[in-house]
Every structure is written in C-alpha cells, then in structure tokens.
Design an enzyme around this catalytic site. Sequence first.
Site, PDB file in Angstrom:
ATOM      1  N   TRP A  33      14.220 -11.632  23.827  1.00 26.43           N
ATOM      2  CA  TRP A  33      14.151 -10.416  24.651  1.00 26.43           C
ATOM      3  C   TRP A  33      13.459  -9.277  23.888  1.00 26.43           C
ATOM      4  O   TRP A  33      13.486  -9.248  22.659  1.00 26.43           O
ATOM      5  CB  TRP A  33      15.550  -9.985  25.106  1.00 26.43           C
ATOM      6  CG  TRP A  33      16.491  -9.578  23.995  1.00 26.43           C
ATOM      7  CD1 TRP A  33      17.332 -10.397  23.293  1.00 26.43           C
ATOM      8  CD2 TRP A  33      16.693  -8.261  23.456  1.00 26.43           C
ATOM      9  NE1 TRP A  33      18.036  -9.670  22.362  1.00 26.43           N
ATOM     10  CE2 TRP A  33      17.663  -8.359  22.432  1.00 26.43           C
ATOM     11  CE3 TRP A  33      16.147  -7.004  23.734  1.00 26.43           C
ATOM     12  CZ2 TRP A  33      18.103  -7.252  21.687  1.00 26.43           C
ATOM     13  CZ3 TRP A  33      16.582  -5.903  22.998  1.00 26.43           C
ATOM     14  CH2 TRP A  33      17.548  -6.031  21.989  1.00 26.43           C
ATOM     15  N   GLU A  76      21.326   1.519  13.275  1.00 29.20           N
ATOM     16  CA  GLU A  76      20.258   0.531  13.473  1.00 29.20           C
ATOM     17  C   GLU A  76      18.907   1.082  13.009  1.00 29.20           C
ATOM     18  O   GLU A  76      18.097   0.351  12.432  1.00 29.20           O
ATOM     19  CB  GLU A  76      20.154   0.138  14.956  1.00 29.20           C
ATOM     20  CG  GLU A  76      21.383  -0.553  15.535  1.00 29.20           C
ATOM     21  CD  GLU A  76      21.504  -2.024  15.126  1.00 29.20           C
ATOM     22  OE1 GLU A  76      20.577  -2.548  14.470  1.00 29.20           O
ATOM     23  OE2 GLU A  76      22.541  -2.634  15.447  1.00 29.20           O
ATOM     24  N   GLU A 111      16.087  -7.318  14.171  1.00 26.47           N
ATOM     25  CA  GLU A 111      16.929  -6.115  14.113  1.00 26.47           C
ATOM     26  C   GLU A 111      16.200  -4.870  14.632  1.00 26.47           C
ATOM     27  O   GLU A 111      16.803  -3.991  15.245  1.00 26.47           O
ATOM     28  CB  GLU A 111      17.390  -5.861  12.672  1.00 26.47           C
ATOM     29  CG  GLU A 111      18.500  -6.780  12.197  1.00 26.47           C
ATOM     30  CD  GLU A 111      19.846  -6.463  12.842  1.00 26.47           C
ATOM     31  OE1 GLU A 111      20.021  -5.338  13.341  1.00 26.47           O
ATOM     32  OE2 GLU A 111      20.716  -7.350  12.844  1.00 26.47           O
ATOM     33  N   HIS A 114      16.818  -3.449  18.052  1.00 22.92           N
ATOM     34  CA  HIS A 114      18.099  -2.815  18.406  1.00 22.92           C
ATOM     35  C   HIS A 114      17.996  -1.292  18.445  1.00 22.92           C
ATOM     36  O   HIS A 114      18.380  -0.660  19.429  1.00 22.92           O
ATOM     37  CB  HIS A 114      19.207  -3.245  17.431  1.00 22.92           C
ATOM     38  CG  HIS A 114      19.415  -4.722  17.390  1.00 22.92           C
ATOM     39  ND1 HIS A 114      20.180  -5.346  16.436  1.00 22.92           N
ATOM     40  CD2 HIS A 114      18.938  -5.721  18.201  1.00 22.92           C
ATOM     41  CE1 HIS A 114      20.173  -6.660  16.654  1.00 22.92           C
ATOM     42  NE2 HIS A 114      19.434  -6.906  17.712  1.00 22.92           N
ATOM     43  N   GLU A 164      27.340  -8.034  10.023  1.00 30.04           N
ATOM     44  CA  GLU A 164      26.811  -8.545  11.295  1.00 30.04           C
ATOM     45  C   GLU A 164      27.950  -8.746  12.294  1.00 30.04           C
ATOM     46  O   GLU A 164      27.796  -8.493  13.480  1.00 30.04           O
ATOM     47  CB  GLU A 164      26.048  -9.858  11.088  1.00 30.04           C
ATOM     48  CG  GLU A 164      24.797  -9.730  10.225  1.00 30.04           C
ATOM     49  CD  GLU A 164      23.627  -9.046  10.919  1.00 30.04           C
ATOM     50  OE1 GLU A 164      23.767  -8.597  12.077  1.00 30.04           O
ATOM     51  OE2 GLU A 164      22.564  -8.945  10.281  1.00 30.04           O
ATOM     52  N   THR A 167      29.015  -5.258  13.543  1.00 27.72           N
ATOM     53  CA  THR A 167      28.111  -4.716  14.568  1.00 27.72           C
ATOM     54  C   THR A 167      28.246  -5.509  15.865  1.00 27.72           C
ATOM     55  O   THR A 167      28.121  -4.940  16.951  1.00 27.72           O
ATOM     56  CB  THR A 167      26.638  -4.687  14.102  1.00 27.72           C
ATOM     57  OG1 THR A 167      26.310  -5.942  13.507  1.00 27.72           O
ATOM     58  CG2 THR A 167      26.394  -3.581  13.098  1.00 27.72           C
ATOM     59  N   ASP A 196      22.599 -10.984  19.338  1.00 22.87           N
ATOM     60  CA  ASP A 196      21.757 -11.098  18.124  1.00 22.87           C
ATOM     61  C   ASP A 196      22.623 -10.985  16.872  1.00 22.87           C
ATOM     62  O   ASP A 196      22.474 -11.750  15.914  1.00 22.87           O
ATOM     63  CB  ASP A 196      20.728  -9.955  18.050  1.00 22.87           C
ATOM     64  CG  ASP A 196      19.541 -10.138  18.994  1.00 22.87           C
ATOM     65  OD1 ASP A 196      19.531 -11.090  19.787  1.00 22.87           O
ATOM     66  OD2 ASP A 196      18.609  -9.302  18.917  1.00 22.87           O
ATOM     67  N   GLU A 197      23.522 -10.005  16.876  1.00 24.48           N
ATOM     68  CA  GLU A 197      24.355  -9.769  15.684  1.00 24.48           C
ATOM     69  C   GLU A 197      25.206 -11.002  15.377  1.00 24.48           C
ATOM     70  O   GLU A 197      25.385 -11.369  14.224  1.00 24.48           O
ATOM     71  CB  GLU A 197      25.273  -8.547  15.875  1.00 24.48           C
ATOM     72  CG  GLU A 197      24.601  -7.263  16.360  1.00 24.48           C
ATOM     73  CD  GLU A 197      23.657  -6.614  15.354  1.00 24.48           C
ATOM     74  OE1 GLU A 197      23.240  -7.272  14.385  1.00 24.48           O
ATOM     75  OE2 GLU A 197      23.327  -5.424  15.564  1.00 24.48           O
ATOM     76  N   HIS A 200      23.114 -13.629  13.723  1.00 23.92           N
ATOM     77  CA  HIS A 200      22.865 -13.247  12.326  1.00 23.92           C
ATOM     78  C   HIS A 200      24.116 -13.464  11.469  1.00 23.92           C
ATOM     79  O   HIS A 200      24.027 -13.908  10.329  1.00 23.92           O
ATOM     80  CB  HIS A 200      22.430 -11.780  12.237  1.00 23.92           C
ATOM     81  CG  HIS A 200      21.138 -11.485  12.946  1.00 23.92           C
ATOM     82  ND1 HIS A 200      20.735 -10.213  13.252  1.00 23.92           N
ATOM     83  CD2 HIS A 200      20.155 -12.310  13.409  1.00 23.92           C
ATOM     84  CE1 HIS A 200      19.558 -10.266  13.873  1.00 23.92           C
ATOM     85  NE2 HIS A 200      19.199 -11.522  13.983  1.00 23.92           N
TER      86      HIS A 200
HETATM   87 FE   LIG Z   1      22.640  -6.871  12.472  1.00 20.54          FE
HETATM   88 FE   LIG Z   2      21.437  -4.629  14.707  1.00 21.36          FE
END
Ligand SMILES: [Fe+2]
Ligand SMILES: [Fe+2]
Length: 326
Positions: A33, A76, A111, A114, A164, A167, A196-197, A200
Amino acid sequence: MSLKNVRLEVMQHLEKDVDALIQKYLIPVETIWQPTDFLPDSTKESFYEDVREIRELSKELPYDFWVVLVGDMITEEALPTYESWLMDVVGVDQVENNGWSKWVRQWTGEENRHGDVLNKYLYLSGRVNMKEIERTTQHLINDGFDIGTGRDPYKNFVYTSFQELATYISHNRVAKIAKQKGNKQLAKMCKIISGDEMRHHHAYSEFVERIFTVDPSQMMMAFYDMMKRKIAMPAHFLRESGESIGTAFEEFSNTAQRIGVYTSNDYVDILQKLLDRWEIDKITGLNDEAEKARDYLMKLPPRMYRLSERIKIPENSFQFKWVDPA
Ligand SMILES: [Fe+2]
Ligand SMILES: [Fe+2]
C-alpha cells in the site's frame, strides 16, 4: 576474541540469510500500500468533498486523541534518526553494501510511508497546528535519541523487536478509537500501519531467535541489559518549540496512557510476549552469568505489573501547542 568481534562474526554468519528474510517479511514496492491509497485524490474534482468529509469527521474526535496521533506521527517522522542509527550497528556496513544494509534500507522504505500518510491526513484534518508540529519534528531529528544500545546488534534487535510491537499496539488502538467514533477511513489507515509494524516485529524477533541459537549467553545478557535499563521510547527527547529537550515527552505519554493507546501495562505485556516468543525459559547452553540474567528476566513481568498498578495519570488534558483547544 573480543565480544565485539564475536558479534561481527555472528552478523556475518546470519547475513547470508538476510535476502530470504527480506522476502519473508517485507513486501515488494509494486504491491505494498501507499499513502495515496488512504487519502483523497487531489487530481479529482471530488477532492474538495472528500476533504470536507475528513474535516467533519475530525470534529468527533477528542483533544487527547489528536495529541496522541500527532505524537505518533512525529515519532514516525524522525525516521532519519533510526535509519542512521541502524546503519552504524556492528555488521551493518552500508559502505560495503551488504545484506544487512539492504535490510535497513528496505525497512526504512516501508517505515517512511507511515509518517507520510499520517502527516498528510493531519494536514487535511484542520484540527492541528501544523507549523508547531513541524517545529517539533525538526527538533526531534536535531536532538536524536539515546536508547542505550550503542552499536551492539544484539541490543539493537531487542530494542527494535520491542518497539515494533509497541507501535503495533498504539496504531492499532488509535484505529479502534477512530472506528468507535465513526471515522472508518482513519481507522483503516492506522490499522494498515499497525500491520506493517507487526511484520517488522516478527522480523526483528526472528533475528534475535537466530542469534540465540549461535550465541545464547551473550544474547541473554543483551536482553537483560536492555530490560534492566528499561526500553526508552524513540521520541523520549520530544519537545515543543521554545522548550527544552524532552519536556513534551512525559505529557505525551500521559496522554497516550489516559486514552488507553499505550500504557505501562502494555510495556509489561510486550516484555512477556518477548519472553514467550524467544522461549527464554527453555534456552540451553548458558553460562552462570546468563543463567542469572534469565532468572531476573523471568521474574520481571509480575514485579512490573505490580508497579504499573500504582502509577497515577493526571485526569485532565495537557495543553500542547500542536492542537488548539476544541
Ligand atoms: Fe516500525
Ligand atoms: Fe512505523
């Protein structure tokens, strides 16, 4: 051999698998995305109507919510600090362009979206003072951070595994609040960031897992050292314009705690998740010092839960320059 040289050897040993780990945990640019997927299209006439809707829905969200979203966005946006920090870790050699530096660049690329999407959303919302936010962001990048890892890859991977997940929790909770208040678009945006976090988090946790298999005692000591000194938040130097370094951080974290986006209980939950994930109770081949460190770590969550129960958070909102009173 010195501890530092062992770490370099371990990092070089793991480096051959980094390409496979990138494949496993990161998503190709063409399919992942992008911020525009969650924002009004400025090439369309419908843009004005879409922005009006964002501004209307924004009015439903309370003061503390905006403070937290702003603080999360600024955290971020200080990505240059994190990328340059990770590039300097033992074994991550960007000059040699090795597997680890490729990981750091591609992680940074993910990242970077974000802060980008949150920044554009906040700008369109009409609820926040962008100039003050921009000043805080520039201050935070100027001030850097001090997370106590040094250039040690073991400590850095404990730190990133923890962060991670932290977040993930905060973006996910913000998404829930937005949804409750009828703001589906913002909820979707924060939910996808939290996804995403989580990826990660799994990646960094696997790095640690792999280090445990080759250097268990030193990995345990690194985990112990990080938890003993406590995990500092990446934005712990947060300040507003005209204020001194770190002065905004405590009120920002009080605000997050007050609305339940990130609490001292969450801190302990994350620690417990890491203990479970790395099966700390089952690690073998530890020296005496590392055995003691393991004992300390295993007993830490119940102790910290008891302490976190006693923490009192101020009931009233703190007035930030970032957000004008509702
Ligand atoms: Fe992150
Ligand atoms: Fe992030």
